[in-house]
Design an enzyme around this catalytic site. Structure first.
Site, PDB file in Angstrom:
ATOM      1  N   LYS A  13       0.837  -1.214   0.000  1.00  0.00           N
ATOM      2  CA  LYS A  13       0.000   0.000   0.000  1.00  0.00           C
ATOM      3  C   LYS A  13       0.865   1.255   0.000  1.00  0.00           C
ATOM      4  O   LYS A  13       0.642   2.168  -0.787  1.00  0.00           O
ATOM      5  CB  LYS A  13      -0.902   0.043   1.253  1.00  0.00           C
ATOM      6  N   ARG A  88      -9.488   1.239   8.406  1.00  0.00           N
ATOM      7  CA  ARG A  88      -9.040  -0.106   8.723  1.00  0.00           C
ATOM      8  C   ARG A  88     -10.085  -0.872   9.498  1.00  0.00           C
ATOM      9  O   ARG A  88      -9.871  -2.035   9.827  1.00  0.00           O
ATOM     10  CB  ARG A  88      -7.834   0.023   9.632  1.00  0.00           C
ATOM     11  N   ARG A 127      12.029  -5.602   4.640  1.00  0.00           N
ATOM     12  CA  ARG A 127      11.664  -4.192   4.499  1.00  0.00           C
ATOM     13  C   ARG A 127      12.570  -3.315   5.342  1.00  0.00           C
ATOM     14  O   ARG A 127      12.932  -3.642   6.444  1.00  0.00           O
ATOM     15  CB  ARG A 127      10.222  -3.962   4.940  1.00  0.00           C
ATOM     16  N   ARG A 160      11.374  -1.881  10.984  1.00  0.00           N
ATOM     17  CA  ARG A 160      10.335  -1.390  11.893  1.00  0.00           C
ATOM     18  C   ARG A 160      10.141  -2.314  13.087  1.00  0.00           C
ATOM     19  O   ARG A 160      10.256  -3.525  12.958  1.00  0.00           O
ATOM     20  CB  ARG A 160       9.009  -1.260  11.127  1.00  0.00           C
ATOM     21  N   ARG A 171      -0.497  -9.086  13.110  1.00  0.00           N
ATOM     22  CA  ARG A 171      -1.069  -8.041  12.248  1.00  0.00           C
ATOM     23  C   ARG A 171      -1.918  -8.657  11.147  1.00  0.00           C
ATOM     24  O   ARG A 171      -2.944  -8.091  10.749  1.00  0.00           O
ATOM     25  CB  ARG A 171       0.050  -7.168  11.657  1.00  0.00           C
TER      26      ARG A 171
HETATM   27  P1  AP5 Z   1       4.945  -1.602   1.829  1.00  0.00           P
HETATM   28  O1  AP5 Z   1       4.642  -0.733   0.655  1.00  0.00           O
HETATM   29  O2  AP5 Z   1       5.726  -1.029   2.933  1.00  0.00           O
HETATM   30  O3  AP5 Z   1       3.600  -2.304   2.359  1.00  0.00           O
HETATM   31  P2  AP5 Z   1       2.383  -1.714   3.159  1.00  0.00           P
HETATM   32  O4  AP5 Z   1       1.161  -2.330   2.571  1.00  0.00           O
HETATM   33  O5  AP5 Z   1       2.444  -0.236   3.241  1.00  0.00           O
HETATM   34  O6  AP5 Z   1       2.662  -2.419   4.545  1.00  0.00           O
HETATM   35  P3  AP5 Z   1       2.611  -1.833   6.019  1.00  0.00           P
HETATM   36  O7  AP5 Z   1       3.325  -2.844   6.882  1.00  0.00           O
HETATM   37  O8  AP5 Z   1       3.085  -0.436   6.059  1.00  0.00           O
HETATM   38  O9  AP5 Z   1       1.138  -1.927   6.291  1.00  0.00           O
HETATM   39  P4  AP5 Z   1       0.473  -1.955   7.625  1.00  0.00           P
HETATM   40  O10 AP5 Z   1      -0.889  -1.781   7.167  1.00  0.00           O
HETATM   41  O11 AP5 Z   1       0.709  -3.130   8.473  1.00  0.00           O
HETATM   42  O12 AP5 Z   1       1.239  -0.804   8.421  1.00  0.00           O
HETATM   43  P5  AP5 Z   1       0.851   0.710   8.723  1.00  0.00           P
HETATM   44  O13 AP5 Z   1       2.070   1.504   8.745  1.00  0.00           O
HETATM   45  O14 AP5 Z   1      -0.290   1.124   7.890  1.00  0.00           O
HETATM   46  O15 AP5 Z   1       5.671  -2.920   1.254  1.00  0.00           O
HETATM   47  C1  AP5 Z   1       6.139  -3.930   2.135  1.00  0.00           C
HETATM   48  C2  AP5 Z   1       7.530  -4.417   1.701  1.00  0.00           C
HETATM   49  O16 AP5 Z   1       7.417  -5.128   0.475  1.00  0.00           O
HETATM   50  C3  AP5 Z   1       8.516  -3.272   1.419  1.00  0.00           C
HETATM   51  O17 AP5 Z   1       9.804  -3.676   1.818  1.00  0.00           O
HETATM   52  C4  AP5 Z   1       8.436  -3.071  -0.093  1.00  0.00           C
HETATM   53  O18 AP5 Z   1       9.630  -2.552  -0.614  1.00  0.00           O
HETATM   54  C5  AP5 Z   1       8.140  -4.490  -0.576  1.00  0.00           C
HETATM   55  N1  AP5 Z   1       7.252  -4.525  -1.741  1.00  0.00           N
HETATM   56  C6  AP5 Z   1       6.198  -3.712  -2.011  1.00  0.00           C
HETATM   57  N2  AP5 Z   1       5.607  -4.056  -3.175  1.00  0.00           N
HETATM   58  C7  AP5 Z   1       6.313  -5.132  -3.636  1.00  0.00           C
HETATM   59  C8  AP5 Z   1       6.175  -5.957  -4.801  1.00  0.00           C
HETATM   60  N3  AP5 Z   1       5.217  -5.739  -5.709  1.00  0.00           N
HETATM   61  N4  AP5 Z   1       7.051  -6.977  -4.947  1.00  0.00           N
HETATM   62  C9  AP5 Z   1       8.042  -7.195  -4.021  1.00  0.00           C
HETATM   63  N5  AP5 Z   1       8.212  -6.440  -2.913  1.00  0.00           N
HETATM   64  C10 AP5 Z   1       7.355  -5.431  -2.714  1.00  0.00           C
HETATM   65  O19 AP5 Z   1       0.309   0.528  10.226  1.00  0.00           O
HETATM   66  C11 AP5 Z   1       1.177   0.150  11.261  1.00  0.00           C
HETATM   67  C12 AP5 Z   1       0.397   0.067  12.557  1.00  0.00           C
HETATM   68  O20 AP5 Z   1      -0.144   1.360  12.878  1.00  0.00           O
HETATM   69  C13 AP5 Z   1      -0.812  -0.858  12.536  1.00  0.00           C
HETATM   70  O21 AP5 Z   1      -0.458  -2.189  12.812  1.00  0.00           O
HETATM   71  C14 AP5 Z   1      -1.674  -0.222  13.630  1.00  0.00           C
HETATM   72  O22 AP5 Z   1      -1.224  -0.576  14.910  1.00  0.00           O
HETATM   73  C15 AP5 Z   1      -1.425   1.262  13.434  1.00  0.00           C
HETATM   74  N6  AP5 Z   1      -2.396   1.887  12.515  1.00  0.00           N
HETATM   75  C16 AP5 Z   1      -2.138   2.479  11.315  1.00  0.00           C
HETATM   76  N7  AP5 Z   1      -3.265   2.935  10.747  1.00  0.00           N
HETATM   77  C17 AP5 Z   1      -4.274   2.634  11.611  1.00  0.00           C
HETATM   78  C18 AP5 Z   1      -5.684   2.824  11.576  1.00  0.00           C
HETATM   79  N8  AP5 Z   1      -6.289   3.420  10.529  1.00  0.00           N
HETATM   80  N9  AP5 Z   1      -6.410   2.360  12.615  1.00  0.00           N
HETATM   81  C19 AP5 Z   1      -5.828   1.766  13.669  1.00  0.00           C
HETATM   82  N10 AP5 Z   1      -4.500   1.540  13.762  1.00  0.00           N
HETATM   83  C20 AP5 Z   1      -3.730   1.966  12.730  1.00  0.00           C
HETATM   84 MG    MG Z   2       2.788   1.134   4.821  1.00  0.00          MG
END
Ligand code: AP5
Ligand code: MG
Ligand code: ZN
Length: 214
Positions: A13, A88, A127, A160, A171
């Site tokens: 994402k 979410r 990552r 991270r 997660r």
């Molecule tokens: P990346 O692009 O980083 O993936 P992502 O979908 O953004 O993954 P996140 O881990 O950031 O998502 P998340 O939803 O768990 O975390 P968030 O920060 O939102 O890609 C992942 C890896 O793969 C990278 O190394 C990339 O280079 C690689 N990659 C990407 N595309 C690829 C491809 N096509 N092929 C190969 N490799 C690829 O949330 C973190 C925490 O914050 C949550 O757990 C929660 O506690 C809190 N939080 C955030 N938002 C909320 C909310 N709205 N409500 C409640 N809690 C929340």
């Molecule tokens: Mg992300």
């Protein structure tokens, strides 16, 4: 253009949202990045959020919704925005719809980046994230030019805290319980689009442009 990125943790994402934001010149709003910036700066919000994030749990809606509602009403969001990691939960989606309805607007697209759980666990360990500017890299699939240094801003890149394998598993469970129902929610609204997130990053982006228009 107002876009929601849906998908499991690690689906890509953030990677795609950043590129969408650049191509269509709209802000990239990542709740995860906002929380991580608050943790880094030691704010009250950061302290509260960290307790949940480190366990792989969602930060409570009351800490999350107002933050996003304020952000999307800022001036730079006039022409749209791309939401990454929000909504979410169903209550978050309803809060978003309600806030937009009040100002006579609605979301245009919810793009689900579809990646099966098996692929996710492998991606997360590789990552590397920049906590200064939010850029995301992968040691194998998208390495930085100099090891451990962000290409975009020169800060150090890190693994991270929530990317440990056991936390990733948690997660994923939380995603299936609380976030996956949003796929149906947006399908019913007629704005859901799916892309195959197991393809290389470029191909995923091309598929997204195919949906949004060049
Ligand atoms: P990346 O692009 O980083 O993936 P992502 O979908 O953004 O993954 P996140 O881990 O950031 O998502 P998340 O939803 O768990 O975390 P968030 O920060 O939102 O890609 C992942 C890896 O793969 C990278 O190394 C990339 O280079 C690689 N990659 C990407 N595309 C690829 C491809 N096509 N092929 C190969 N490799 C690829 O949330 C973190 C925490 O914050 C949550 O757990 C929660 O506690 C809190 N939080 C955030 N938002 C909320 C909310 N709205 N409500 C409640 N809690 C929340
Ligand atoms: Mg992300
Ligand atoms: Zn950076």
């Amino acid at each position: 253009m107002k876009i929601i990125m849906l998908g499991a943790p690690g689906a890509g994402k953030g990677t795609q949202a950043k590129r969408i934001a650049e191509k269509y010149t709209i802000p990239h709003i990542s709740t995860g990045d906002i929380f991580r910036a608050n943790i880094k700066n030691g704010t009250d919000l950061g302290k509260k959020a960290k307790e949940y994030m480190d366990q792989g749990l969602l930060v409570p809606d009351e800490l999350t919704c107002d933050l996003v509602m304020d952000r999307i009403q800022q001036d730079d969001c006039k022409n749209g925005f791309v939401l990454d990691g929000f909504p979410r939960t169903i209550p978050q989606a309803e809060a978003l719809d309600e806030a937009l309805t009040k100002i006579g607007q609605k979301m245009d697209y919810a793009i689900d980046v579809d990646v099966p759980d098996e692929n996710i666990v492998n991606r997360m360990g590789g990552r590397r994230a920049c906590l200064s500017c939010g850029a995301t890299y992968h040691v194998e699939f998208n390495p930085t030019k100099a090891e451990g240094v962000c290409d975009a801003c020169g800060a150090q890149t890190v693994l991270r805290d929530d990317d440990k394998p056991e936390t990733v598993q948690k997660r994923l469970t939380v995603y299936h319980d609380q976030t996956q129902p949003l796929i149906d929610y947006y399908k019913k609204q007629g704005i859901l689009k799916s892309v195959d997130g197991t393809q290389p990053m470029e191909a995923v982006f091309d598929a997204i442009i195919g949906i949004l228009g060049a």
